[in-house]
Design a protein around this motif. Structure first.
Motif, PDB file in Angstrom:
ATOM      1  N   LEU A 149     -49.393  76.697  29.854  1.00 26.00           N
ATOM      2  CA  LEU A 149     -49.270  78.141  29.880  1.00 26.00           C
ATOM      3  C   LEU A 149     -48.030  78.533  30.684  1.00 26.00           C
ATOM      4  CD1 LEU A 149     -50.614  80.649  28.832  1.00 26.00           C
ATOM      5  CD2 LEU A 149     -51.989  80.714  30.891  1.00 26.00           C
ATOM      6  N   SER A 150     -46.913  78.641  29.982  1.00 30.07           N
ATOM      7  CA  SER A 150     -45.662  79.010  30.622  1.00 30.07           C
ATOM      8  C   SER A 150     -44.832  79.832  29.643  1.00 30.07           C
ATOM      9  CB  SER A 150     -44.886  77.759  31.043  1.00 30.07           C
ATOM     10  OG  SER A 150     -44.410  77.081  29.902  1.00 30.07           O
ATOM     11  N   LYS A 151     -43.823  80.492  30.181  1.00 31.37           N
ATOM     12  CA  LYS A 151     -42.951  81.315  29.352  1.00 31.37           C
ATOM     13  C   LYS A 151     -42.262  80.457  28.282  1.00 31.37           C
ATOM     14  CE  LYS A 151     -38.822  84.145  29.618  1.00 31.37           C
ATOM     15  NZ  LYS A 151     -37.780  84.671  30.480  1.00 31.37           N
ATOM     16  N   LEU A 160     -46.317  87.740  30.609  1.00 29.13           N
ATOM     17  CA  LEU A 160     -47.303  86.666  30.624  1.00 29.13           C
ATOM     18  C   LEU A 160     -47.936  86.593  32.006  1.00 29.13           C
ATOM     19  CD1 LEU A 160     -48.620  84.151  29.314  1.00 29.13           C
ATOM     20  CD2 LEU A 160     -46.676  82.833  30.189  1.00 29.13           C
ATOM     21  N   ASN A 161     -49.251  86.697  32.064  1.00 27.08           N
ATOM     22  CA  ASN A 161     -49.982  86.539  33.314  1.00 27.08           C
ATOM     23  C   ASN A 161     -50.655  85.171  33.258  1.00 27.08           C
ATOM     24  OD1 ASN A 161     -52.262  86.499  35.171  1.00 27.08           O
ATOM     25  ND2 ASN A 161     -51.822  88.665  35.500  1.00 27.08           N
ATOM     26  N   THR A 162     -50.106  84.199  34.011  1.00 34.91           N
ATOM     27  CA  THR A 162     -50.641  82.840  33.952  1.00 34.91           C
ATOM     28  C   THR A 162     -51.938  82.712  34.740  1.00 34.91           C
ATOM     29  OG1 THR A 162     -49.214  82.165  35.783  1.00 34.91           O
ATOM     30  CG2 THR A 162     -48.429  81.722  33.545  1.00 34.91           C
ATOM     31  N   ASN A 163     -52.141  83.541  35.764  1.00 30.73           N
ATOM     32  CA  ASN A 163     -53.395  83.472  36.534  1.00 30.73           C
ATOM     33  C   ASN A 163     -54.567  83.994  35.717  1.00 30.73           C
ATOM     34  OD1 ASN A 163     -52.163  82.390  38.786  1.00 30.73           O
ATOM     35  ND2 ASN A 163     -51.755  84.378  39.688  1.00 30.73           N
ATOM     36  N   GLY A 164     -54.386  85.126  35.084  1.00 27.30           N
ATOM     37  CA  GLY A 164     -55.443  85.714  34.273  1.00 27.30           C
ATOM     38  C   GLY A 164     -55.454  85.188  32.853  1.00 27.30           C
ATOM     39  N   GLU A 165     -54.446  84.390  32.509  1.00 23.58           N
ATOM     40  CA  GLU A 165     -54.305  83.794  31.191  1.00 23.58           C
ATOM     41  C   GLU A 165     -54.325  84.826  30.073  1.00 23.58           C
ATOM     42  OE1 GLU A 165     -57.226  80.674  31.041  1.00 23.58           O
ATOM     43  OE2 GLU A 165     -56.010  79.398  32.332  1.00 23.58           O
ATOM     44  N   TYR A 166     -53.444  85.800  30.217  1.00 25.95           N
ATOM     45  CA  TYR A 166     -53.324  86.781  29.141  1.00 25.95           C
ATOM     46  C   TYR A 166     -51.876  87.169  28.918  1.00 25.95           C
ATOM     47  CZ  TYR A 166     -53.085  90.464  32.736  1.00 25.95           C
ATOM     48  OH  TYR A 166     -52.724  91.240  33.802  1.00 25.95           O
ATOM     49  N   VAL A 202     -50.026  99.825  25.403  1.00 29.38           N
ATOM     50  CA  VAL A 202     -50.110  98.467  25.952  1.00 29.38           C
ATOM     51  C   VAL A 202     -51.336  97.766  25.367  1.00 29.38           C
ATOM     52  CG1 VAL A 202     -50.378  97.097  28.056  1.00 29.38           C
ATOM     53  CG2 VAL A 202     -48.964  99.166  28.088  1.00 29.38           C
ATOM     54  N   GLU A 203     -51.140  96.523  24.960  1.00 32.29           N
ATOM     55  CA  GLU A 203     -52.226  95.734  24.403  1.00 32.29           C
ATOM     56  C   GLU A 203     -52.339  94.435  25.192  1.00 32.29           C
ATOM     57  OE1 GLU A 203     -53.846  94.784  20.006  1.00 32.29           O
ATOM     58  OE2 GLU A 203     -51.697  94.577  20.295  1.00 32.29           O
ATOM     59  N   LYS A 204     -53.559  94.094  25.581  1.00 39.02           N
ATOM     60  CA  LYS A 204     -53.817  92.878  26.343  1.00 39.02           C
ATOM     61  C   LYS A 204     -54.469  91.856  25.421  1.00 39.02           C
ATOM     62  CE  LYS A 204     -55.500  92.134  30.952  1.00 39.02           C
ATOM     63  NZ  LYS A 204     -56.459  92.603  31.960  1.00 39.02           N
ATOM     64  N   LEU A 205     -53.875  90.653  25.379  1.00 37.83           N
ATOM     65  CA  LEU A 205     -54.363  89.576  24.533  1.00 37.83           C
ATOM     66  C   LEU A 205     -54.719  88.382  25.410  1.00 37.83           C
ATOM     67  CD1 LEU A 205     -51.456  89.829  21.953  1.00 37.83           C
ATOM     68  CD2 LEU A 205     -53.747  90.742  21.668  1.00 37.83           C
ATOM     69  N   ARG A 206     -55.956  87.970  25.388  1.00 31.83           N
ATOM     70  CA  ARG A 206     -56.417  86.810  26.166  1.00 31.83           C
ATOM     71  C   ARG A 206     -55.992  85.528  25.454  1.00 31.83           C
ATOM     72  NH1 ARG A 206     -57.893  88.199  30.961  1.00 31.83           N
ATOM     73  NH2 ARG A 206     -58.980  90.155  31.024  1.00 31.83           N
ATOM     74  N   ILE A 207     -55.395  84.608  26.200  1.00 34.30           N
ATOM     75  CA  ILE A 207     -54.966  83.326  25.647  1.00 34.30           C
ATOM     76  C   ILE A 207     -56.122  82.344  25.785  1.00 34.30           C
ATOM     77  CG2 ILE A 207     -53.316  81.429  25.830  1.00 34.30           C
ATOM     78  CD1 ILE A 207     -51.373  83.545  27.081  1.00 34.30           C
TER      79      ILE A 207
END
Length: 137
Positions: free
Chosen positions: A33-35, A88-94, A104-109
């Motif tokens: 999970l990285s840019k 990209l929020n790597t802590n929240g994985e979204y 704004v749309e939030k997508l969970r990875i």
């Protein structure tokens, strides 16, 4: 003198293996999970809902999500083109998409590999539907 207790073959090992696999899985997920790992052109491949996979509707056949290194995105959803910026929020994985309309749309990875990206939308009624993307690169 210290006594060594014998463990019956097979009683402790499955637990150790499960613990190792879980630990390695979390380490690999965090590493992936990285840019750099997510900056690709992703084509919508299928959906998963209530344990059943199904193909996108005909109007979604050309849908994609292109995440650029300059933190901009382009997308086609149900035949409509969109663009904006992403985070990209790597802590929240979204993944957060900010459209040019300021929406704004939030997508969970849920899953990310070099070739696949699985997302869930953080809005009802799509919260439990997985969108599976494959890389176009």
């Amino acid at each position: 003198m210290m006594k060594i207790r014998k463990v019956k073959h097979g009683t402790a090992m499955p637990f150790v293996w499960v613990l190792m696999v879980l630990t390695m899985g979390q380490a690999l997920k965090a590493q992936a999970l990285s840019k750099n790992a997510i900056c690709k052109n992703w084509k919508l491949d299928k959906y998963l809902e209530e344990g059943v996979y199904y193909a996108p509707k005909e109007v979604e056949n050309q849908d994609y999500l292109q995440l650029n290194k300059d933190m901009t995105f382009e997308a086609k959803m149900e035949g409509e083109s969109y663009s904006g910026s992403w985070m990209l929020n790597t802590n929240g994985e979204y993944l957060e998409l900010k459209y040019k309309t300021k929406e704004v749309e939030k997508l969970r990875i849920q899953h990310l590999t070099a070739a696949t990206l699985v997302l869930t939308y953080d809005v009802e009624p799509y919260r439990y539907t997985e969108a599976h993307y494959v890389t176009c690169q």
